[in-house]
Design an enzyme around this catalytic site. Structure first.
Site, short mmCIF file in Angstrom:
data_model
loop_
_atom_site.label_atom_id
_atom_site.label_comp_id
_atom_site.label_asym_id
_atom_site.label_seq_id
_atom_site.Cartn_x
_atom_site.Cartn_y
_atom_site.Cartn_z
N HIS A 50 0.83 -1.20 0.00
CA HIS A 50 0.00 0.00 0.00
C HIS A 50 0.86 1.26 0.00
CE1 HIS A 50 -3.85 -2.17 1.65
NE2 HIS A 50 -3.40 -2.68 0.52
N GLU A 52 1.38 3.75 2.08
CA GLU A 52 2.20 4.07 3.25
C GLU A 52 3.47 3.23 3.29
OE1 GLU A 52 -2.14 3.80 4.77
OE2 GLU A 52 -0.98 3.15 3.02
N CYS A 77 -5.26 1.09 6.40
CA CYS A 77 -6.09 -0.10 6.62
C CYS A 77 -5.78 -0.74 7.96
CB CYS A 77 -5.90 -1.10 5.47
SG CYS A 77 -4.24 -1.77 5.35
N CYS A 86 -1.71 -1.51 7.39
CA CYS A 86 -0.79 -0.37 7.34
C CYS A 86 -0.77 0.38 8.67
CB CYS A 86 -1.21 0.58 6.22
SG CYS A 86 -0.97 -0.11 4.58
N ARG A 185 -13.80 4.32 -21.06
CA ARG A 185 -13.93 2.87 -20.92
C ARG A 185 -12.75 2.27 -20.15
NH1 ARG A 185 -15.92 0.90 -26.98
NH2 ARG A 185 -17.94 2.01 -26.97
N THR A 197 -29.49 -1.84 -28.66
CA THR A 197 -28.16 -1.32 -29.03
C THR A 197 -27.25 -2.45 -29.49
OG1 THR A 197 -28.34 0.53 -27.48
CG2 THR A 197 -26.12 -0.10 -28.17
N LEU A 205 -17.48 -2.96 -27.51
CA LEU A 205 -17.34 -2.29 -26.21
C LEU A 205 -15.95 -2.46 -25.60
CD1 LEU A 205 -20.81 -3.17 -24.58
CD2 LEU A 205 -20.20 -1.21 -26.02
N GLY A 284 -29.21 2.23 -25.32
CA GLY A 284 -30.08 3.13 -26.07
C GLY A 284 -30.99 3.96 -25.19
#
Length: 339
Positions: A50, A52, A77, A86, A185, A197, A205, A284
């Site tokens: 993490h 830290e 955490c 942490c 995306r 759609t 996509l 749509g």
């Protein structure tokens, strides 16, 4: 420099991992000794140290740590996951002071990390640039507090308010806004469309115009009308098909059965169970209007081509709100809304 300046730097560091830390939040940390930054770090991806820990590791002279202040954009955490807590490491290191941007809304943390540090007598200041730190992880906070993904509605429309011409697909956006959409995306966890759609556009996509990870694909197809040879069934990307017929899980494609009644609310529950933290709804007009009517959205992005007049086709969704911001990209205007 003051506390806010250092927390701003934490936010800058955290953003370096945008789109890469799921299911964890983005977090940055700096260590300050005698008004000088001696260490920096950020969380790069789930399963790795993490922020830290990375900041502590970056300090060359560890003797300075006990007389230093550690700044972190999100509460340290307090639980064992793929990495140790942490908060415990901060206590072991023996910092003089800890400054936290915002507390963590996750049930496993939510004040516990701060309490662990305070219990040994280390001074803790929390709530520094809290709004900015919460904005940094708006998806994470929405998911854990509202038990649903962060929802972004997005569509492209002509100047006279149509999504297509004579109910057939037509290009509305330009190459620059195409890049913008593909970056969206890459930054979000999933993308959703409805039956019409999928059938009319046969979209993949995926992310093609920028570098980044493909989002999880979500299709609402209650009667399973979309042909199996269409792009959404190509097994290139993890895909969730919500339908009223059956359940199955083969390769990267998972069929999930949902009740037609209260469809969108049921969908939110299922997406929460699937641990989906954010969704772009590109479906749509009918699909988009359902989300608008229920007030189930957090942001809205509308691409407009004011010079394009289509005269007939699918009308845009109806809602009444002014955009917070507008950006011009050649003949396209992008309007941004927040609920």
């Amino acid at each position: 420099m003051n506390h806010e300046s250092y927390i701003k730097r934490c936010i800058e560091l955290a953003r370096k991992a945008e789109g890469k830390t799921y299911p964890n939040p983005m977090v940055g940390s700096v260590i300050v000794y005698n008004n000088r930054i001696i260490g920096e770090g950020y969380h790069k991806r789930a399963g790795t140290p993490h922020a830290e820990i990375n900041a502590i590791s970056s300090v060359h002279n560890k003797e300075l740590l006990k007389d230093s202040t550690i700044y972190v954009s999100l509460e340290p955490c307090a639980h064992h996951g793929r990495t140790p807590p942490c908060a415990d490491r901060i206590v072991e290191t023996g910092f003089k002071k800890v400054v936290i941007g915002t507390l963590d809304s996750h049930d496993k943390v939510n004040g516990k990390g701060k309490q662990i540090i305070e219990n040994v007598g280390i001074e803790v200041i929390s709530g520094t640039l809290e709004e900015e730190c919460r904005e940094l992880n708006k998806r994470f906070f929405t998911f854990h507090q509202k038990k649903r993904p962060y929802i972004i509605l997005k569509w492209a429309q002509s100047g006279d308010g149509f999504l297509d011409q004579d109910f057939k697909p037509i290009r509305i956006s330009n190459s620059i806004t195409d890049q913008f959409v593909h970056q969206m995306r890459a930054d979000e966890h999933a993308i959703l469309v409805g039956t019409n759609t999928a059938i009319n556009d046969n979209p993949s996509l995926t992310v093609r115009h920028v570098e980044g990870q493909n989002p999880i694909r979500i299709l609402i197809d209650l009667d399973l009308k979309v042909p199996l040879n269409y792009s959404l069934y190509d097994d290139e990307v993890r895909t969730l098909i919500f339908n009223s017929q059956r359940e199955s899980d083969h390769g990267k494609t998972k069929l999930i059965k949902v009740d037609r009644m209260r469809l969108v609310e049921n969908l939110m529950l299922k997406l929460y169970e699937e641990q989906i933290q954010s969704v772009i709804v590109e479906g749509g007009s009918f699909t988009l209007q359902q989300f608008i009517n229920l007030g189930l959205w957090d942001e809205m992005v509308i691409i407009k081509n004011e010079q394009l007049q289509l005269r007939n086709g699918t009308k845009v969704p109806q809602f009444s709100q002014r955009p917070l911001e507008k950006k011009q990209y050649r003949d396209n205007t992008i309007e941004f809304f927040r609920k």
